[in-house]
Write a protein that holds these residues in place. Sequence first.
Motif, mmCIF file in Angstrom:
data_model
loop_
_atom_site.group_PDB
_atom_site.id
_atom_site.type_symbol
_atom_site.label_atom_id
_atom_site.label_comp_id
_atom_site.label_asym_id
_atom_site.label_seq_id
_atom_site.Cartn_x
_atom_site.Cartn_y
_atom_site.Cartn_z
ATOM 1 N N GLU A 66 31.518 81.591 105.826
ATOM 2 C CA GLU A 66 32.101 82.343 106.946
ATOM 3 C C GLU A 66 31.238 83.519 107.383
ATOM 4 O O GLU A 66 31.543 84.187 108.371
ATOM 5 C CB GLU A 66 33.490 82.850 106.544
ATOM 6 N N VAL A 67 30.150 83.778 106.658
ATOM 7 C CA VAL A 67 29.241 84.859 107.038
ATOM 8 C C VAL A 67 28.502 84.455 108.311
ATOM 9 O O VAL A 67 28.057 83.312 108.460
ATOM 10 C CB VAL A 67 28.225 85.143 105.904
ATOM 11 N N THR A 68 28.356 85.391 109.245
ATOM 12 C CA THR A 68 27.653 85.112 110.500
ATOM 13 C C THR A 68 26.368 85.945 110.562
ATOM 14 O O THR A 68 26.205 86.930 109.844
ATOM 15 C CB THR A 68 28.546 85.428 111.711
ATOM 16 N N TYR A 69 25.449 85.537 111.469
ATOM 17 C CA TYR A 69 24.111 86.105 111.474
ATOM 18 C C TYR A 69 23.628 86.497 112.870
ATOM 19 O O TYR A 69 22.437 86.639 113.102
ATOM 20 C CB TYR A 69 23.127 85.088 110.883
ATOM 21 N N GLY A 70 24.538 86.726 113.801
ATOM 22 C CA GLY A 70 24.124 86.958 115.191
ATOM 23 C C GLY A 70 23.628 88.354 115.496
ATOM 24 O O GLY A 70 23.078 88.589 116.576
ATOM 25 N N GLY A 71 23.791 89.306 114.577
ATOM 26 C CA GLY A 71 23.460 90.696 114.909
ATOM 27 C C GLY A 71 22.058 91.139 114.559
ATOM 28 O O GLY A 71 21.735 92.327 114.696
ATOM 29 N N LYS A 72 21.211 90.230 114.129
ATOM 30 C CA LYS A 72 19.864 90.620 113.718
ATOM 31 C C LYS A 72 19.118 91.335 114.842
ATOM 32 O O LYS A 72 18.969 90.813 115.946
ATOM 33 C CB LYS A 72 19.075 89.381 113.277
ATOM 34 N N GLY A 73 18.657 92.568 114.540
ATOM 35 C CA GLY A 73 17.868 93.337 115.494
ATOM 36 C C GLY A 73 18.635 93.908 116.664
ATOM 37 O O GLY A 73 18.032 94.467 117.582
ATOM 38 N N LYS A 74 19.978 93.808 116.657
ATOM 39 C CA LYS A 74 20.754 94.241 117.819
ATOM 40 C C LYS A 74 21.443 95.591 117.610
ATOM 41 O O LYS A 74 22.022 96.145 118.552
ATOM 42 C CB LYS A 74 21.807 93.190 118.174
ATOM 43 N N SER A 103 12.577 95.274 109.019
ATOM 44 C CA SER A 103 12.888 95.225 107.587
ATOM 45 C C SER A 103 14.274 94.646 107.319
ATOM 46 O O SER A 103 14.807 94.803 106.234
ATOM 47 C CB SER A 103 12.816 96.649 107.006
ATOM 48 N N GLN A 104 14.852 93.976 108.300
ATOM 49 C CA GLN A 104 16.253 93.565 108.167
ATOM 50 C C GLN A 104 16.456 92.280 107.378
ATOM 51 O O GLN A 104 17.577 91.993 106.972
ATOM 52 C CB GLN A 104 16.887 93.437 109.552
ATOM 53 N N VAL A 105 15.420 91.503 107.171
ATOM 54 C CA VAL A 105 15.580 90.295 106.368
ATOM 55 C C VAL A 105 14.373 90.153 105.448
ATOM 56 O O VAL A 105 13.236 90.319 105.876
ATOM 57 C CB VAL A 105 15.760 89.029 107.237
ATOM 58 N N ASN A 106 14.643 89.901 104.185
ATOM 59 C CA ASN A 106 13.587 89.804 103.174
ATOM 60 C C ASN A 106 13.270 88.321 102.935
ATOM 61 O O ASN A 106 14.125 87.571 102.474
ATOM 62 C CB ASN A 106 14.062 90.471 101.880
ATOM 63 N N LEU A 107 12.032 87.952 103.245
ATOM 64 C CA LEU A 107 11.628 86.555 103.123
ATOM 65 C C LEU A 107 10.648 86.321 101.970
ATOM 66 O O LEU A 107 10.126 85.222 101.828
ATOM 67 C CB LEU A 107 10.978 86.095 104.434
#
Length: 332
Positions: A186-194, A243-247
Amino acid sequence: MTGFGVTLSELAKIQKDFQAIQQRMNEMTQQTGRIKGVIGKAVATDLAAGALGNIIGFGAVVAQVREQVNAINEQVAALEATKAKLTKELAQDTQKIGTVIKRYQEAEKHAHDIVTKPTPSKPQPKSPGKGGEHTPTGKPAEKKPSTPQPKSPNKPGGHGGGGGDHGGGSDPKIEISHAGAIKTSEVTYGGKGKFKSGEAACRDYIAQALDAMGITDPAAREAWTKGMLTIAKRESTYNAAGSQVNLWDTNAHGAKQADGAPLNSSRGGWQTIPPTFAAYHVKGTSTDIYDPVANVAASMNYIRSRYHVSADGHDLASKVQQADPNRPARGY
Protein backbone atom coordinates in the motif's frame (compact mmCIF):
# COMPACT_ATOMS: atom_id res chain seq x y z
CA MET A 1 41.95 -7.60 25.24
CA THR A 2 43.09 -11.19 24.65
CA GLY A 3 45.33 -12.78 22.04
CA PHE A 4 45.50 -16.56 21.54
CA GLY A 5 43.77 -17.02 24.89
CA VAL A 6 46.32 -14.90 26.82
CA THR A 7 45.52 -11.46 28.17
CA LEU A 8 47.96 -8.62 27.75
CA SER A 9 48.25 -8.37 31.54
CA GLU A 10 49.46 -11.99 31.60
CA LEU A 11 52.03 -11.24 28.91
CA ALA A 12 53.20 -8.22 30.90
CA LYS A 13 53.61 -10.41 33.99
CA ILE A 14 55.64 -12.98 32.03
CA GLN A 15 57.80 -10.17 30.70
CA LYS A 16 58.36 -8.91 34.25
CA ASP A 17 59.23 -12.43 35.46
CA PHE A 18 61.73 -12.82 32.61
CA GLN A 19 63.35 -9.55 33.61
CA ALA A 20 63.63 -10.77 37.22
CA ILE A 21 65.27 -14.02 36.04
CA GLN A 22 67.67 -12.03 33.91
CA GLN A 23 68.62 -9.95 36.96
CA ARG A 24 69.17 -13.15 38.94
CA MET A 25 71.44 -14.42 36.17
CA ASN A 26 73.52 -11.26 36.49
CA GLU A 27 73.85 -11.87 40.22
CA MET A 28 75.02 -15.43 39.50
CA THR A 29 77.70 -14.02 37.22
CA GLN A 30 79.02 -11.93 40.09
CA GLN A 31 78.98 -14.92 42.43
CA THR A 32 80.81 -17.22 40.02
CA GLY A 33 83.31 -14.44 39.48
CA ARG A 34 84.00 -14.30 43.21
CA ILE A 35 84.34 -18.11 43.34
CA LYS A 36 86.90 -18.05 40.56
CA GLY A 37 88.78 -15.29 42.27
CA VAL A 38 89.02 -17.20 45.53
CA ILE A 39 90.04 -20.42 43.79
CA GLY A 40 92.59 -18.64 41.68
CA LYS A 41 94.11 -17.06 44.75
CA ALA A 42 94.34 -20.45 46.48
CA VAL A 43 96.02 -22.02 43.47
CA ALA A 44 98.49 -19.16 43.20
CA THR A 45 99.68 -19.84 46.76
CA ASP A 46 102.76 -21.98 46.54
CA LEU A 47 101.96 -24.39 49.34
CA ALA A 48 104.90 -26.58 48.45
CA ALA A 49 107.27 -23.70 49.18
CA GLY A 50 105.96 -23.39 52.73
CA ALA A 51 106.88 -25.19 55.86
CA LEU A 52 104.69 -28.11 54.78
CA GLY A 53 106.76 -28.69 51.71
CA ASN A 54 109.05 -31.10 53.52
CA ILE A 55 106.21 -33.30 54.71
CA ILE A 56 106.26 -36.62 52.96
CA GLY A 57 103.38 -36.94 50.50
CA PHE A 58 102.39 -33.30 50.63
CA GLY A 59 103.23 -32.76 46.97
CA ALA A 60 100.67 -35.38 45.98
CA VAL A 61 98.04 -33.57 48.05
CA VAL A 62 98.84 -30.30 46.31
CA ALA A 63 98.55 -31.94 42.90
CA GLN A 64 95.19 -33.43 43.85
CA VAL A 65 93.93 -30.05 45.10
CA ARG A 66 95.02 -28.38 41.87
CA GLU A 67 93.26 -31.05 39.85
CA GLN A 68 90.05 -30.52 41.79
CA VAL A 69 90.39 -26.75 41.41
CA ASN A 70 90.74 -27.16 37.66
CA ALA A 71 87.60 -29.34 37.61
CA ILE A 72 85.72 -26.67 39.55
CA ASN A 73 86.92 -24.02 37.13
CA GLU A 74 85.66 -26.10 34.22
CA GLN A 75 82.25 -26.50 35.88
CA VAL A 76 82.08 -22.78 36.59
CA ALA A 77 82.99 -22.05 32.95
CA ALA A 78 80.28 -24.43 31.74
CA LEU A 79 77.81 -22.80 34.13
CA GLU A 80 78.73 -19.36 32.85
CA ALA A 81 78.34 -20.50 29.25
CA THR A 82 74.90 -21.95 29.98
CA LYS A 83 73.98 -18.84 31.95
CA ALA A 84 75.12 -16.58 29.11
CA LYS A 85 73.02 -18.53 26.62
CA LEU A 86 69.96 -18.43 28.88
CA THR A 87 70.46 -14.74 29.59
CA LYS A 88 70.60 -14.01 25.87
CA GLU A 89 67.50 -16.10 25.18
CA LEU A 90 65.62 -14.49 28.08
CA ALA A 91 66.52 -11.05 26.76
CA GLN A 92 65.27 -12.02 23.31
CA ASP A 93 62.05 -13.51 24.71
CA THR A 94 61.47 -10.44 26.88
CA GLN A 95 61.87 -8.25 23.82
CA LYS A 96 59.51 -10.48 21.82
CA ILE A 97 56.84 -10.26 24.51
CA GLY A 98 57.21 -6.49 24.56
CA THR A 99 56.78 -6.44 20.77
CA VAL A 100 53.70 -8.67 21.00
CA ILE A 101 52.13 -6.40 23.63
CA LYS A 102 52.86 -3.33 21.49
CA ARG A 103 51.36 -4.92 18.37
CA TYR A 104 48.23 -6.01 20.20
CA GLN A 105 47.81 -2.51 21.58
CA GLU A 106 48.26 -1.05 18.09
CA ALA A 107 45.77 -3.57 16.67
CA GLU A 108 43.26 -2.74 19.39
CA LYS A 109 43.59 0.98 18.68
CA HIS A 110 43.26 0.38 14.93
CA ALA A 111 40.11 -1.72 15.46
CA HIS A 112 38.67 0.97 17.72
CA ASP A 113 39.39 3.67 15.13
CA ILE A 114 37.67 1.62 12.41
CA VAL A 115 34.57 1.15 14.56
CA THR A 116 34.31 4.76 15.72
CA LYS A 117 35.47 6.63 12.62
CA PRO A 118 32.68 7.25 10.08
CA THR A 119 33.32 5.90 6.60
CA PRO A 120 33.12 8.47 3.77
CA SER A 121 29.82 8.09 2.01
CA LYS A 122 29.50 7.28 -1.68
CA PRO A 123 28.42 8.90 -3.82
CA GLN A 124 25.89 10.98 -1.88
CA PRO A 125 26.47 12.62 1.54
CA LYS A 126 24.69 9.83 3.38
CA SER A 127 25.57 8.44 6.77
CA PRO A 128 28.08 5.57 7.01
CA GLY A 129 26.76 2.23 8.00
CA LYS A 130 23.39 3.20 6.61
CA GLY A 131 22.87 0.01 4.68
CA GLY A 132 20.54 -2.36 6.46
CA GLU A 133 20.35 -0.32 9.67
CA HIS A 134 16.59 -0.07 9.70
CA THR A 135 15.98 -3.72 8.92
CA PRO A 136 19.02 -5.69 7.66
CA THR A 137 16.88 -8.47 6.22
CA GLY A 138 14.45 -6.12 4.53
CA LYS A 139 11.80 -7.04 7.09
CA PRO A 140 10.45 -4.48 9.52
CA ALA A 141 11.38 -4.72 13.17
CA GLU A 142 8.81 -5.90 15.65
CA LYS A 143 5.92 -3.47 15.73
CA LYS A 144 4.69 -1.70 18.82
CA PRO A 145 1.36 0.02 19.08
CA SER A 146 1.62 3.66 18.11
CA THR A 147 0.52 6.41 20.45
CA PRO A 148 -3.13 7.22 19.77
CA GLN A 149 -3.06 9.68 16.92
CA PRO A 150 -5.12 12.83 16.65
CA LYS A 151 -6.60 14.01 13.41
CA SER A 152 -3.90 15.21 11.05
CA PRO A 153 -3.37 18.95 10.84
CA ASN A 154 -2.51 18.60 7.18
CA LYS A 155 -4.84 20.13 4.70
CA PRO A 156 -5.23 19.45 1.01
CA GLY A 157 -2.77 21.49 -0.93
CA GLY A 158 0.38 20.53 0.93
CA HIS A 159 2.11 20.62 4.25
CA GLY A 160 2.37 24.34 4.42
CA GLY A 161 5.26 26.75 4.15
CA GLY A 162 8.62 26.73 5.79
CA GLY A 163 11.63 28.71 4.62
CA GLY A 164 14.62 27.25 2.91
CA ASP A 165 12.66 25.93 -0.03
CA HIS A 166 15.29 24.72 -2.50
CA GLY A 167 12.77 23.28 -4.90
CA GLY A 168 10.50 26.23 -5.40
CA GLY A 169 6.71 26.27 -5.40
CA SER A 170 4.48 24.61 -2.83
CA ASP A 171 4.22 21.01 -1.76
CA PRO A 172 1.93 18.82 -3.89
CA LYS A 173 -1.51 17.76 -2.78
CA ILE A 174 -1.55 14.61 -0.73
CA GLU A 175 -4.02 11.97 0.26
CA ILE A 176 -4.26 11.33 3.98
CA SER A 177 -4.47 7.79 5.33
CA HIS A 178 -6.37 7.21 8.56
CA ALA A 179 -4.76 3.82 9.03
CA GLY A 180 -1.87 3.16 11.36
CA ALA A 181 0.34 0.36 10.10
CA ILE A 182 -0.27 -0.43 6.44
CA LYS A 183 0.85 -3.16 4.06
CA THR A 184 4.06 -2.70 2.13
CA SER A 185 2.02 -3.07 -1.04
CA GLU A 186 0.00 0.00 0.00
CA VAL A 187 3.05 2.29 0.06
CA THR A 188 3.00 4.82 -2.79
CA TYR A 189 5.90 6.56 -4.54
CA GLY A 190 4.50 9.56 -6.43
CA GLY A 191 6.08 12.33 -4.35
CA LYS A 192 9.71 11.89 -5.35
CA GLY A 193 11.32 15.30 -5.85
CA LYS A 194 8.02 17.17 -5.44
CA PHE A 195 8.35 18.37 -1.84
CA LYS A 196 10.35 21.30 -0.54
CA SER A 197 13.82 20.83 0.89
CA GLY A 198 16.03 22.79 3.26
CA GLU A 199 16.35 23.02 7.03
CA ALA A 200 13.37 25.34 7.51
CA ALA A 201 11.09 23.13 5.40
CA CYS A 202 12.20 20.02 7.31
CA ARG A 203 11.58 21.80 10.62
CA ASP A 204 8.02 22.43 9.46
CA TYR A 205 7.56 18.81 8.38
CA ILE A 206 8.76 17.59 11.78
CA ALA A 207 6.33 19.94 13.53
CA GLN A 208 3.43 18.54 11.53
CA ALA A 209 4.55 14.97 12.24
CA LEU A 210 4.67 15.74 15.97
CA ASP A 211 1.14 17.12 15.70
CA ALA A 212 0.00 13.93 13.99
CA MET A 213 1.63 11.87 16.75
CA GLY A 214 0.00 13.89 19.52
CA ILE A 215 3.27 15.23 20.96
CA THR A 216 2.44 18.70 22.24
CA ASP A 217 4.87 19.36 25.11
CA PRO A 218 7.29 22.17 24.05
CA ALA A 219 10.37 20.50 25.55
CA ALA A 220 9.52 17.20 23.85
CA ARG A 221 8.93 18.91 20.51
CA GLU A 222 12.25 20.74 20.81
CA ALA A 223 14.14 17.50 21.56
CA TRP A 224 12.54 15.63 18.65
CA THR A 225 13.01 18.57 16.28
CA LYS A 226 16.70 18.93 17.06
CA GLY A 227 17.38 15.20 16.69
CA MET A 228 15.32 14.65 13.55
CA LEU A 229 16.82 17.72 11.87
CA THR A 230 20.27 16.26 12.52
CA ILE A 231 19.18 12.97 10.96
CA ALA A 232 17.68 14.74 7.94
CA LYS A 233 20.91 16.66 7.37
CA ARG A 234 22.98 13.49 7.48
CA GLU A 235 20.61 11.18 5.65
CA SER A 236 19.39 13.37 2.79
CA THR A 237 20.87 16.87 3.14
CA TYR A 238 17.49 18.12 4.39
CA ASN A 239 15.36 16.24 1.86
CA ALA A 240 17.42 17.29 -1.15
CA ALA A 241 16.00 15.80 -4.33
CA GLY A 242 19.31 14.17 -5.30
CA SER A 243 19.51 12.28 -2.00
CA GLN A 244 15.93 11.03 -1.75
CA VAL A 245 16.52 7.44 -2.84
CA ASN A 246 19.52 5.26 -2.02
CA LEU A 247 20.48 2.92 -4.85
CA TRP A 248 23.88 1.79 -3.60
CA ASP A 249 23.63 0.41 -0.04
CA THR A 250 22.71 -3.14 1.01
CA ASN A 251 19.01 -2.26 1.21
CA ALA A 252 18.81 -1.56 -2.51
CA HIS A 253 17.32 -4.83 -3.66
CA GLY A 254 13.92 -6.19 -4.65
CA ALA A 255 11.50 -5.60 -7.48
CA LYS A 256 11.42 -2.13 -9.03
CA GLN A 257 8.61 0.11 -7.83
CA ALA A 258 6.76 2.99 -9.45
CA ASP A 259 9.69 5.35 -8.81
CA GLY A 260 12.05 3.01 -10.67
CA ALA A 261 14.01 2.04 -7.55
CA PRO A 262 14.21 -1.42 -5.93
CA LEU A 263 11.57 -2.17 -3.30
CA ASN A 264 13.85 -2.03 -0.26
CA SER A 265 15.82 1.08 -1.20
CA SER A 266 15.89 3.74 1.51
CA ARG A 267 13.76 6.73 0.54
CA GLY A 268 12.73 10.22 1.58
CA GLY A 269 14.14 12.85 3.87
CA TRP A 270 14.75 10.36 6.69
CA GLN A 271 15.64 7.41 4.47
CA THR A 272 13.14 4.77 5.54
CA ILE A 273 12.65 1.58 3.55
CA PRO A 274 9.10 0.70 2.45
CA PRO A 275 8.59 -2.26 4.85
CA THR A 276 9.64 -0.09 7.81
CA PHE A 277 7.62 2.88 6.56
CA ALA A 278 4.54 0.65 6.25
CA ALA A 279 4.99 -1.05 9.64
CA TYR A 280 5.45 2.26 11.47
CA HIS A 281 3.15 4.43 9.36
CA VAL A 282 1.40 7.05 11.49
CA LYS A 283 -2.32 7.51 11.21
CA GLY A 284 -3.25 10.85 9.66
CA THR A 285 -0.26 10.97 7.30
CA SER A 286 0.19 10.07 3.66
CA THR A 287 1.00 6.61 2.32
CA ASP A 288 3.56 8.26 0.01
CA ILE A 289 7.01 7.39 1.34
CA TYR A 290 8.41 10.58 -0.19
CA ASP A 291 5.94 12.73 1.74
CA PRO A 292 8.26 14.32 4.34
CA VAL A 293 5.64 14.44 7.10
CA ALA A 294 4.73 10.77 6.64
CA ASN A 295 8.40 9.84 6.27
CA VAL A 296 9.62 11.55 9.45
CA ALA A 297 6.57 10.39 11.43
CA ALA A 298 7.22 6.76 10.51
CA SER A 299 10.90 7.27 11.30
CA MET A 300 10.12 8.62 14.77
CA ASN A 301 7.67 5.77 15.38
CA TYR A 302 10.37 3.29 14.35
CA ILE A 303 13.00 4.96 16.56
CA ARG A 304 10.72 4.79 19.58
CA SER A 305 10.15 1.07 18.97
CA ARG A 306 13.66 -0.09 18.10
CA TYR A 307 15.74 2.12 20.38
CA HIS A 308 13.17 2.51 23.16
CA VAL A 309 13.35 6.30 22.98
CA SER A 310 10.90 8.02 25.31
CA ALA A 311 7.83 9.75 23.93
CA ASP A 312 9.22 13.11 25.07
CA GLY A 313 12.44 12.50 23.11
CA HIS A 314 14.73 13.54 25.99
CA ASP A 315 16.97 10.51 25.37
CA LEU A 316 16.87 10.61 21.57
CA ALA A 317 20.42 11.89 21.08
CA SER A 318 21.88 9.54 23.69
CA LYS A 319 20.24 6.42 22.25
CA VAL A 320 20.49 7.22 18.53
CA GLN A 321 23.94 8.43 17.50
CA GLN A 322 22.70 9.62 14.11
CA ALA A 323 20.49 12.13 15.97
CA ASP A 324 23.34 13.51 18.06
CA PRO A 325 25.15 16.43 16.38
CA ASN A 326 28.01 16.10 18.87
CA ARG A 327 28.95 12.58 17.73
CA PRO A 328 30.03 11.26 14.32
CA ALA A 329 27.37 10.23 11.84
CA ARG A 330 26.18 6.63 12.11
CA GLY A 331 23.28 4.86 10.37
CA TYR A 332 20.20 4.36 12.48
